[in-house]
Design a protein around this motif. Structure first.
Motif, PDB file in Angstrom:
ATOM      1  N   CYS A  76       0.856  -1.186   0.000  1.00 15.38           N
ATOM      2  CA  CYS A  76       0.000   0.000   0.000  1.00 15.38           C
ATOM      3  C   CYS A  76       0.894   1.239   0.000  1.00 15.38           C
ATOM      4  O   CYS A  76       1.748   1.393   0.870  1.00 15.38           O
ATOM      5  CB  CYS A  76      -0.900   0.001   1.246  1.00 15.38           C
ATOM      6  SG  CYS A  76      -1.913   1.489   1.416  1.00 15.38           S
ATOM      7  N   ALA A  80      -5.129   2.840   3.242  1.00 13.50           N
ATOM      8  CA  ALA A  80      -5.091   1.599   4.032  1.00 13.50           C
ATOM      9  C   ALA A  80      -5.971   0.537   3.392  1.00 13.50           C
ATOM     10  O   ALA A  80      -7.043   0.841   2.861  1.00 13.50           O
ATOM     11  CB  ALA A  80      -5.562   1.873   5.457  1.00 13.50           C
ATOM     12  N   LEU A 102      -2.965  -5.773   7.813  1.00  8.90           N
ATOM     13  CA  LEU A 102      -3.275  -4.370   7.533  1.00  8.90           C
ATOM     14  C   LEU A 102      -2.108  -3.779   6.754  1.00  8.90           C
ATOM     15  O   LEU A 102      -0.969  -3.773   7.241  1.00  8.90           O
ATOM     16  CB  LEU A 102      -3.489  -3.582   8.820  1.00  8.90           C
ATOM     17  CG  LEU A 102      -3.688  -2.071   8.629  1.00  8.90           C
ATOM     18  CD1 LEU A 102      -4.972  -1.779   7.858  1.00  8.90           C
ATOM     19  CD2 LEU A 102      -3.672  -1.350   9.965  1.00  8.90           C
ATOM     20  N   ASP A 104      -0.829  -0.297   5.085  1.00  8.84           N
ATOM     21  CA  ASP A 104      -1.156   1.126   5.095  1.00  8.84           C
ATOM     22  C   ASP A 104       0.080   1.964   4.813  1.00  8.84           C
ATOM     23  O   ASP A 104       1.183   1.441   4.657  1.00  8.84           O
ATOM     24  CB  ASP A 104      -1.831   1.530   6.412  1.00  8.84           C
ATOM     25  CG  ASP A 104      -0.946   1.363   7.635  1.00  8.84           C
ATOM     26  OD1 ASP A 104       0.285   1.303   7.507  1.00  8.84           O
ATOM     27  OD2 ASP A 104      -1.508   1.300   8.754  1.00  8.84           O
ATOM     28  N   ASP A 105      -0.141   3.282   4.739  1.00  4.81           N
ATOM     29  CA  ASP A 105       0.939   4.215   4.448  1.00  4.81           C
ATOM     30  C   ASP A 105       1.642   4.688   5.718  1.00  4.81           C
ATOM     31  O   ASP A 105       2.405   5.647   5.688  1.00  4.81           O
ATOM     32  CB  ASP A 105       0.433   5.390   3.614  1.00  4.81           C
ATOM     33  CG  ASP A 105      -0.731   6.131   4.269  1.00  4.81           C
ATOM     34  OD1 ASP A 105      -1.036   5.895   5.462  1.00  4.81           O
ATOM     35  OD2 ASP A 105      -1.346   6.957   3.568  1.00  4.81           O
ATOM     36  N   SER A 128      -7.226   5.049  -1.429  1.00  5.55           N
ATOM     37  CA  SER A 128      -6.179   4.092  -1.073  1.00  5.55           C
ATOM     38  C   SER A 128      -5.591   3.508  -2.349  1.00  5.55           C
ATOM     39  O   SER A 128      -6.317   3.153  -3.279  1.00  5.55           O
ATOM     40  CB  SER A 128      -6.740   2.980  -0.188  1.00  5.55           C
ATOM     41  OG  SER A 128      -7.094   3.504   1.080  1.00  5.55           O
ATOM     42  N   ARG A 162     -10.865   3.260   8.125  1.00  4.36           N
ATOM     43  CA  ARG A 162      -9.762   3.882   8.864  1.00  4.36           C
ATOM     44  C   ARG A 162     -10.233   5.093   9.666  1.00  4.36           C
ATOM     45  O   ARG A 162      -9.708   5.384  10.729  1.00  4.36           O
ATOM     46  CB  ARG A 162      -8.688   4.293   7.859  1.00  4.36           C
ATOM     47  CG  ARG A 162      -7.420   4.810   8.458  1.00  4.36           C
ATOM     48  CD  ARG A 162      -6.504   5.255   7.340  1.00  4.36           C
ATOM     49  NE  ARG A 162      -5.117   5.112   7.704  1.00  4.36           N
ATOM     50  CZ  ARG A 162      -4.123   5.453   6.916  1.00  4.36           C
ATOM     51  NH1 ARG A 162      -4.346   5.943   5.714  1.00  4.36           N
ATOM     52  NH2 ARG A 162      -2.877   5.316   7.297  1.00  4.36           N
TER      53      ARG A 162
END
Length: 187
Positions: A76, A80, A102, A104-105, A128, A162
């Motif tokens: 990612c 997210a 998970l 995510d950034d 995302s 999120r």
């Protein structure tokens, strides 16, 4: 880089070290030597895909007929996702088992899934964006789908995104029409 094998054999989570200062953050999101040490083989890159999704978009469960199969290394880069890996290898003792990570950034984790495993992504935030490094170029005749809501799989999809707001699932017509796990058990 921290590397952890998931509950589905043939799938790993890669968590890179983040190096940050006033300029931003730098990380090595893929390193061949570390990958090969963990997985036991090199990753042959033949195609890179990128997709951007609104919160609630659920892509999958997708897989590529095995053989030839398609391995993926998924990261990612914005927002997210809940990344779900499903064991679809008929002869596997963990057939039908799933695990999730998970992506995510923030932590910048990646997931590797070997050939024969299914894959789904649920976007947990608007805009995302995910990249897939793929070991096989897209070949429509090998492309397959399974129903992400099949009760036999029992995937625990989150109800909120999120931002804490309820998610409304959005799927393609192809994903909605996908068969259940039992179809893989037919001769």
């Amino acid at each position: 880089m921290r590397i952890r094998e998931l509950a589905v054999p043939g799938a790993w989570e890669f968590t890179p070290r983040l190096h940050g200062d006033e300029r931003g953050v730098f990380t090595e999101s893929f390193k061949a030597s570390e990958f090969e040490k963990a997985v036991g083989r090199p990753f042959e890159l033949l195609q890179v895909n990128m997709s951007t999704s609104a919160a609630g978009v659920l892509r999958g469960i997708h897989y590529t007929e095995d053989p030839p199969g398609q391995a993926k290394y998924v990261t990612c880069v914005r927002g997210a996702f809940l990344d779900v890996v499903v064991d679809l290898r008929r002869d596997s003792p963990t057939f039908g088992a799933w695990d999730s990570v998970l992506l995510d950034d923030v932590d910048r984790r990646s997931v590797f899934l070997a050939e024969g495993l299914g894959h789904a992504l649920l976007s947990l935030a608007d805009e995302s964006t995910v990249t897939y490094l793929c070991s096989l170029e897209y070949t429509p005749e090998f492309d397959r789908d399974l129903d992400a809501f099949d009760p036999e799989l029992g995937i625990d999809w989150p109800a909120v995104g999120r931002d804490g707001q309820p998610l409304t699932f959005v799927r393609s017509a192809k994903d909605i029409a996908a068969p259940g796990l039992r179809t893989l058990l037919r001769p």
